[in-house]
Scaffold this active site. Sequence first.
Site, PDB file in Angstrom:
ATOM      1  N   HIS B  63       2.810   5.865   3.447  1.00 26.88           N
ATOM      2  CA  HIS B  63       3.123   4.517   2.986  1.00 26.88           C
ATOM      3  C   HIS B  63       4.592   4.402   2.583  1.00 26.88           C
ATOM      4  O   HIS B  63       5.259   3.415   2.895  1.00 26.88           O
ATOM      5  CB  HIS B  63       2.199   4.155   1.825  1.00 26.88           C
ATOM      6  CG  HIS B  63       2.559   2.904   1.131  1.00 26.88           C
ATOM      7  ND1 HIS B  63       3.057   2.875  -0.163  1.00 26.88           N
ATOM      8  CD2 HIS B  63       2.542   1.608   1.534  1.00 26.88           C
ATOM      9  CE1 HIS B  63       3.317   1.626  -0.510  1.00 26.88           C
ATOM     10  NE2 HIS B  63       3.011   0.841   0.500  1.00 26.88           N
ATOM     11  N   GLU B  66       6.521   4.025   5.618  1.00 23.15           N
ATOM     12  CA  GLU B  66       6.431   2.655   6.147  1.00 23.15           C
ATOM     13  C   GLU B  66       7.526   1.787   5.527  1.00 23.15           C
ATOM     14  O   GLU B  66       8.193   1.016   6.216  1.00 23.15           O
ATOM     15  CB  GLU B  66       5.043   2.086   5.841  1.00 23.15           C
ATOM     16  CG  GLU B  66       4.815   0.675   6.349  1.00 23.15           C
ATOM     17  CD  GLU B  66       4.064  -0.198   5.327  1.00 23.15           C
ATOM     18  OE1 GLU B  66       2.985   0.218   4.875  1.00 23.15           O
ATOM     19  OE2 GLU B  66       4.584  -1.287   5.000  1.00 23.15           O
ATOM     20  N   GLU B 144       4.991  -0.939  -6.692  1.00 19.59           N
ATOM     21  CA  GLU B 144       3.826  -1.475  -5.980  1.00 19.59           C
ATOM     22  C   GLU B 144       2.554  -0.882  -6.579  1.00 19.59           C
ATOM     23  O   GLU B 144       1.561  -1.588  -6.781  1.00 19.59           O
ATOM     24  CB  GLU B 144       3.926  -1.130  -4.494  1.00 19.59           C
ATOM     25  CG  GLU B 144       2.837  -1.795  -3.660  1.00 19.59           C
ATOM     26  CD  GLU B 144       2.966  -1.510  -2.174  1.00 19.59           C
ATOM     27  OE1 GLU B 144       4.024  -0.984  -1.739  1.00 19.59           O
ATOM     28  OE2 GLU B 144       2.002  -1.818  -1.444  1.00 19.59           O
TER      29      GLU B 144
END
Lengths: 468, 486
Positions: B63, B66, B144
């Site tokens: 992630h 990404e 996040e």
Amino acid sequence: MIAFLTLMLAASALDRPAPLPKPLKARKMKLPAPQSFTLSNGLEVIIATNNEVPLWEARLVLQLGEFADPAGQEGRVHAMINMLDEGANGKSATEMAVALKGLAGAVHTYTTGGGNISVIEASGIKRNLDPILDIWADVITKPTFGKADWERIRGQQIEELKQKANNPNDIARVAWGQVVYGDNYIGRNPTENNLKAITTTDLKLSYAQLVGPQKAKLYVGGDVNAKELVKMLEAKIGKWAPESEVVKKPEAIPKTLTPTLYFVDKPGAAQTVIRTATVIKGRNNEAYYPFAVANQAFGRSFTARVNMNLREDKGYTYGARCFILNSEGPSIHVCSTAVQTAVTGESLTELKKEFEWVLGDKPITDEETENFSDSMVYSWPGRFETTGRLLDEYVDMWIEGLPKDHVSGYTARIRKVNTKQANEAFRSWIDLNKTSWVVVGDKSVVGESLSVLGLPVVELDTNGKPLK
Amino acid sequence: MTWLLFGAHALAADLTIPYEKYELPNGLDVVLVEDHSTPIVHVNVWYHVGARDEEEGLTGFAHLFEHLMFNGSPSQPGEYFAPLEKVGAALNGTTNSDRTNYYETVPSEFLPLALFLESDRMGWLLDDLNADKLANQQDVVRNERRQRYENVPYGGWWVNIFENVYDKDYPYHHPTIGSHEDVAGAKIEDVKAFFTKWYVPNNASLVIAGDFDSKEAKKLVKEYFSNIKKGDLPERVYPDVKPLEADKKVIREEDVPQPKIFMGWQSPALYAQGDAELDLFSSVLGAGTDSRLYQELVLNQKIASDVSAAQWSGGLASTYMINASALPGHTTEELEAAVLKVLNDTIEGELKPTNAELEAARAQAEKSFYQSMTTITQKADRMNGYNRAFGKPDSWQRDLDRYLNPSPEEVLAQAKETFGAHHVTVHFKVKPIEQPKGAEPEIVETEKEKKKRLKAEKKAEKKRLKLEKKKAQADGEADATVEVVK
């Protein structure tokens, strides 16, 4: 032929970095022209057909919302609307749910639009349009308001209030509503006691007096045959014409905002939620679109100044955006973000700096005007890929009184905006002396850093009410 | 009443979407799906790497990576978003345990730009990658995590379920978001190694869907992607799921608004035998007012304010999840016992699903397939997934058939197997933190005010009914809709 071969040879030797490629020929947006019909009870039906997939949705939109709650009865209209689909025409909520499931359909009733509208919505698969609309028509014309059902739904709504009071993001929204609108309906939220005071008698009275085809419109989109649908609607609700009061809506006038920091303590919060508010003008004002272009560059986009600073440069947050909340009344400019608790002071400082720069010696540039105007214009057609989104826009047009060419004239409006106008609009509407800040975080950690903005600090509780 | 009968229907007609598929010499799968309904085009790239491929001590890496894919590439240094936002793109990427996808929707004329930029980062991301960008995105990702899992009530439940349902060596044990420690500890060398190993064309598939010309698209794909080198993709072998040997109970006492339970069971993987059967079972067990759990826990016993049940499907294995929130005066243990009893009664007792209910579940499945076909974004991503799973992008009917085919006995047999095994329950108990209350009195009606208001409203209602009656008489119709409010 030779030119083609040359292109192919060049392609296989493509080096990086390389210049960005040029666009192909542009293609035209073709939107279905909505058709309008009127039933014998005066209800206007707006239909946008789309035969891509065998689905449809119908929304009866009423200009009725929380504004109709008498003082001390907050939550009553919301409760009444939500109870419409909990039993109708002699069938219980369970029986209706069973029937709808089997029909691959759904009926939902809800209030939305910031307290401005209520929606009675039906949706489903094409072949079951008729029977699903039958259930929907019963919900509109013959709701039961059973006592046991209201007990259950009220219980759920009370738990939802508790959930909201525990989630810093919701606390920020509630507090913000109180700060901006106060006891004007948009700012009000029911308490557990308000909900406990509402009886099924109240719900039935509200329904009888407030729900009717006056000041309502029906929007339908999807795989439907307009003429057949109108015949069906006429048969099911064409004669629905109760005497109902059209409650005059108090104007959605926000309060005069002061440069104050409103703080709600949320012990243990992992992040601090920040929401600003500045009252501006609405979409019918000639400076709105220049303002919107400036705001796109300032805070609306991922690559806008605010996000590039707080997220991509500083890493304080997962995202920071500034957007415009439109309603019937004046629009409100909002900057919203959730930042790591430890960098609360720094985040407030950076956000304030961004405001000061754009209003001061770093106005929006020609390049920003061009890039973000492009962005707005090019993204416009894609918004209407689904009929649902198109219907959303039609509803906004009705509620806000937007011009008929709101959708088709958007591109021209944006293209007309130049850098000078964008800056003038932003500077005339945004003023830090008329901007309030709502902050929700752990007081024991961030309490002291709240002074970085140099503003008076007012503490609120989780309902947005001042502590002292 | 006609609307109590289920709409008669034949099994759903042909769900097909025309497409073209081919493979580049470097192994990149390319799928073209023309759809001329709106002048936009969607580019969707799947890299077949996810959290399940992370090495120990590097959770959250797929992630995090990404995020780095959006931080610029040689032809667009600094920020991938900038040239695409300029042309009005809607763009993003998502990572899960099984794969990472990247996508953008742009007006049709900007197809070359979208394809070019995807190829730029697929082939040459490292040329523009540095330690500063890594440090920045480490912060962003940790924010996040805070936003999704820490600053919301019950936020950590997802992590608790997976780390207890799966043993520590199973690739689904850790969450895709990773731990703060691992994300903060990632080094630039790890990033480069990850890219070189996994971000290669033979580990990727590209879908282009929307209003475009296939001939033009093929030319562009060849021009931009064909000179990206194929990679040495390692063999991947994943362990089997270790069945739970006992039920597990996790207790968390926190400042949450209501006591709540989250339960998890091991279940069949996405598209495997039993996966769709459990979706059908969910329709009866936990979806909506008429479902077994809602009827028992919310309506009849009145111990919960909400309850839901769903099969969360994963490429290697799935997790069946049930959660319920307690009404005041009821405990999480009560909820768990009630859920287990409902499960037992639904599978083997007096609450067994009827044929009509399973028929309804099938109808709902059909509707959801149509809903997935309304945007090119959803279409493209589904077809990329079908291509990965079956080698055939247009597997819509095959997928829907999984829902249309199972018999009631087969559905119950799967439910019996899944719920007969052990499970995990996370109990959230309320440990409130005192919140200061406002000084202003709440606006509540006094008894006197209430009496006055009711009197006025009933008077207004009488008047309204009179007007209605008058109108009805004028219309010459018997008024069947007038109700007297008691």
